[in-house]
Write a protein that holds these residues in place. Structure first.
Motif, PDB file in Angstrom:
ATOM      1  N   SER A 247     -10.540  23.884  13.047  1.00 58.13           N
ATOM      2  CA  SER A 247     -11.494  22.866  13.473  1.00 58.13           C
ATOM      3  C   SER A 247     -12.133  23.219  14.813  1.00 58.13           C
ATOM      4  CB  SER A 247     -10.820  21.495  13.539  1.00 58.13           C
ATOM      5  OG  SER A 247      -9.815  21.464  14.536  1.00 58.13           O
ATOM      6  N   LEU A 248     -11.354  23.815  15.729  1.00 59.25           N
ATOM      7  CA  LEU A 248     -11.900  24.191  17.036  1.00 59.25           C
ATOM      8  C   LEU A 248     -12.928  25.309  16.913  1.00 59.25           C
ATOM      9  CD1 LEU A 248      -8.660  24.066  19.218  1.00 59.25           C
ATOM     10  CD2 LEU A 248     -10.561  22.453  19.285  1.00 59.25           C
TER      11      LEU A 248
ATOM     12  N   GLU B  21     -18.926  32.073  15.345  1.00 55.98           N
ATOM     13  CA  GLU B  21     -18.601  30.959  14.465  1.00 55.98           C
ATOM     14  C   GLU B  21     -17.847  31.399  13.211  1.00 55.98           C
ATOM     15  OE1 GLU B  21     -21.791  28.129  13.798  1.00 55.98           O
ATOM     16  OE2 GLU B  21     -22.929  29.054  15.428  1.00 55.98           O
TER      17      GLU B  21
ATOM     18  N   ARG C 230      -8.286  15.928  22.997  1.00 59.99           N
ATOM     19  CA  ARG C 230      -8.786  16.482  21.729  1.00 59.99           C
ATOM     20  C   ARG C 230      -7.654  17.028  20.865  1.00 59.99           C
ATOM     21  NH1 ARG C 230      -9.266  18.392  17.674  1.00 59.99           N
ATOM     22  NH2 ARG C 230     -10.964  19.557  16.676  1.00 59.99           N
TER      23      ARG C 230
ATOM     24  N   ASP D 251     -15.009  25.730  14.507  1.00 56.45           N
ATOM     25  CA  ASP D 251     -16.249  25.081  14.086  1.00 56.45           C
ATOM     26  C   ASP D 251     -16.862  24.261  15.219  1.00 56.45           C
ATOM     27  OD1 ASP D 251     -16.115  26.121  11.521  1.00 56.45           O
ATOM     28  OD2 ASP D 251     -15.006  24.421  10.719  1.00 56.45           O
ATOM     29  N   GLU D 252     -16.021  23.500  15.904  1.00 57.44           N
ATOM     30  CA  GLU D 252     -16.504  22.587  16.934  1.00 57.44           C
ATOM     31  C   GLU D 252     -17.134  23.307  18.113  1.00 57.44           C
ATOM     32  OE1 GLU D 252     -14.544  19.269  19.969  1.00 57.44           O
ATOM     33  OE2 GLU D 252     -13.553  19.717  18.058  1.00 57.44           O
TER      34      GLU D 252
END
Length: 262
Positions: free
Chosen positions: A190-191, A28, A132, A193-194
């Motif tokens: 963002s990916l 992460e 997405r 984190d996601e």
């Protein structure tokens, strides 16, 4: 967790491209690698997925020692290392969907790929990921009909189709205009984190590295010169990464470096 220990890469009798390199990247996290051309940034990424064979040292991903793997073991482990390339590495004559499905080549029999008979669950996942990142409406379009930013989004989805344990991005924005470059960096951020993914990005744009990544690693001549948060990358650290000397020894700070470290 990616753990690199005492990594060395040497081509022939020349000086090592990577010299006793040690690096850990936890889950992460999004880490950028900066440095002048020839610092060893791309070689480092390619050693991780064994596109380049290390001369010595150890590379471990989630408890699996990658450098000792052979044939089938290496093939299985490579499935979990997603790679995003500067030049996109798409097959131009294939559609977006077909390029995206290339991310499943390590999972499905060769005959399925050759006949374009992809499992239904893979097609469903591909549509979900393409939606997405905003390219689902291009599913049946040839890759050579897309813009640079669209092509890079295809590359991102292809990497995610591998169900990766880590993403490696080798200059993913170098071929893009400034606006699209920022969009791709925002997407990778963002990916990460996601999907709870560690992401290792080789990048020349220091301003983008400081804005979009949480940790910066600076390389020079195959060694780690800097490792810390963006706020710690001051003018002196930049000089050590790019010139090999502290700023005070040079007597001035170049305006470009001042801007990047502001």
């Amino acid at each position: 967790m990616l753990r690199i220990t005492s990594l060395v890469k040497r081509y022939g009798d020349g000086a090592p491209v990577l010299q006793d390199l040690n690096l850990e990247v936890a889950g992460e996290s999004i880490v950028s690698i900066i440095g002048a051309s020839g610092a060893g940034k791309s070689t480092l990424l390619r050693c991780i997925n064994r596109l380049v064979e290390p001369t010595s040292g150890c590379i471990e991903l989630n408890g699996v020692e990658l450098t000792s793997l052979k044939r089938e073991g290496l093939r299985r482990s490579r499935r979990h290392i997603g790679m995003i390339f500067q030049g996109f590495n798409l097959v131009d004559r294939l559609t977006v969907m077909e390029n995206v499905q290339c991310g499943r080549l390590g999972y499905i029999p060769y005959w399925r790929a050759a006949l374009r008979r992809y499992p239904a669950e893979d097609i469903e996942r591909a549509f979900h990921l393409m939606e997405r990142v905003g390219i689902a409406h291009y599913a049946n379009k040839r890759a050579d009909e897309l813009s640079g930013g669209e092509r890079q989004r295809v590359g991102v989805v292809r990497a995610l189709m591998q169900e990766p344990q880590i993403l490696l991005a080798d200059e993913p924005t170098a071929s893009l205009d400034p606006v699209t470059s920022r969009q791709i960096m925002e997407l990778l951020q963002s990916l990460a984190d996601e999907f709870k993914l560690p992401v290792l990005i080789n990048i020349h744009n220091v301003a983008e590295a400081k804005e979009f990544t949480r940790r910066i690693v600076g390389m020079r001549f195959g060694r780690l010169i800097f490792d810390g948060p963006p706020d710690a990358l001051d003018a002196d650290a930049m000089h050590r990464v790019y010139s090999g000397t502290p700023a005070e020894e040079r007597g001035h700070v170049h305006p470009d470096i001042l801007e990047a470290t502001a």
